[in-house]
Design an enzyme around this catalytic site. Structure first.
Site, short mmCIF file in Angstrom:
data_model
loop_
_atom_site.label_atom_id
_atom_site.label_comp_id
_atom_site.label_asym_id
_atom_site.label_seq_id
_atom_site.Cartn_x
_atom_site.Cartn_y
_atom_site.Cartn_z
N ASP A 235 -11.47 -7.34 21.59
CA ASP A 235 -10.45 -7.29 22.64
C ASP A 235 -11.01 -6.76 23.96
OD1 ASP A 235 -7.75 -7.44 23.71
OD2 ASP A 235 -7.76 -5.24 23.58
N CYS B 143 0.83 -1.20 0.00
CA CYS B 143 0.00 0.00 0.00
C CYS B 143 0.86 1.25 0.00
CB CYS B 143 -0.89 0.04 1.24
SG CYS B 143 -2.33 -0.99 1.14
N HIS B 144 0.37 2.27 -0.69
CA HIS B 144 1.04 3.57 -0.66
C HIS B 144 0.65 4.28 0.63
CE1 HIS B 144 1.14 2.67 -4.97
NE2 HIS B 144 2.21 3.44 -5.00
N MET C 241 -8.16 0.34 1.03
CA MET C 241 -7.49 -0.44 2.07
C MET C 241 -7.56 0.28 3.42
SD MET C 241 -6.88 -3.16 0.54
CE MET C 241 -6.20 -3.93 1.98
N GLU C 242 -7.51 1.60 3.41
CA GLU C 242 -7.60 2.36 4.66
C GLU C 242 -8.98 2.19 5.29
OE1 GLU C 242 -4.07 3.67 2.60
OE2 GLU C 242 -6.09 3.25 1.90
#
Length: 160
Positions: free
Chosen positions: A130, A78-79, A115-116
């Site tokens: 969690d 990824c950039h 992707m972000e």
């Protein structure tokens, strides 16, 4: 399956970071979503703020934002993008005992922000897991997916 070539491989089949130097800078946006299912009691603790760990969704929101900002550190090809906006929303679905995470990432750049947005949704949901795992180890995370993207050469796309 699409016949479009996979751009993260060179002509010899080796992994490569895509050259975006000739692409025009455009306003780009991506939205992603996913959900986490849990026991009704766990969902009630999240909604009522009685999980014992504080504001579960508030912490998950911050974690999701941080994940979007660090996507290039997590996904090798990824950039690193100059994000201009990240938003995270949670929807409670008491009928299905689920929390839905909706993310939006934006930038003005040469590469998309899918992707972000996806990374933000994943980490937001993992953070809920969690923070609540002591009460409910059987929680299930699912259907993390891109729901919309706009900008760039390929234009606008929206999931069916």
């Amino acid at each position: 399956m699409s016949s479009t070539p996979l751009t993260h491989f060179d002509s010899n089949g080796r992994a490569q970071m895509v050259d975006v130097s000739t692409k025009a800078e455009t306003h780009r946006i991506a939205r992603a979503a996913g959900w986490i299912a849990m026991q009704p009691e766990t969902l009630a603790r999240i909604v009522e703020g009685t999980s014992g760990k504080g504001d579960v969704l508030g912490v998950a929101r911050i974690a999701a934002i941080q994940a979007a900002k660090r996507t290039a550190d997590l996904i090798p090809l990824c950039h690193d993008l100059p994000l201009t906006r990240i938003s995270i929303d949670f929807e409670i679905d008491p009928g299905l005992n689920r929390v839905r995470c909706l993310t939006s990432a934006e930038c003005v750049g040469r590469s998309g922000v899918e992707m972000e947005a996806l990374c933000a949704a994943s980490v937001g949901l993992l953070t809920i897991y969690d923070m609540c795992k002591a009460a409910d180890r059987g929680m299930t995370i699912g259907e993390i997916r891109l729901i919309e993207k706009a900008g760039g050469k390929s234009g606008h796309w929206k999931a069916a």
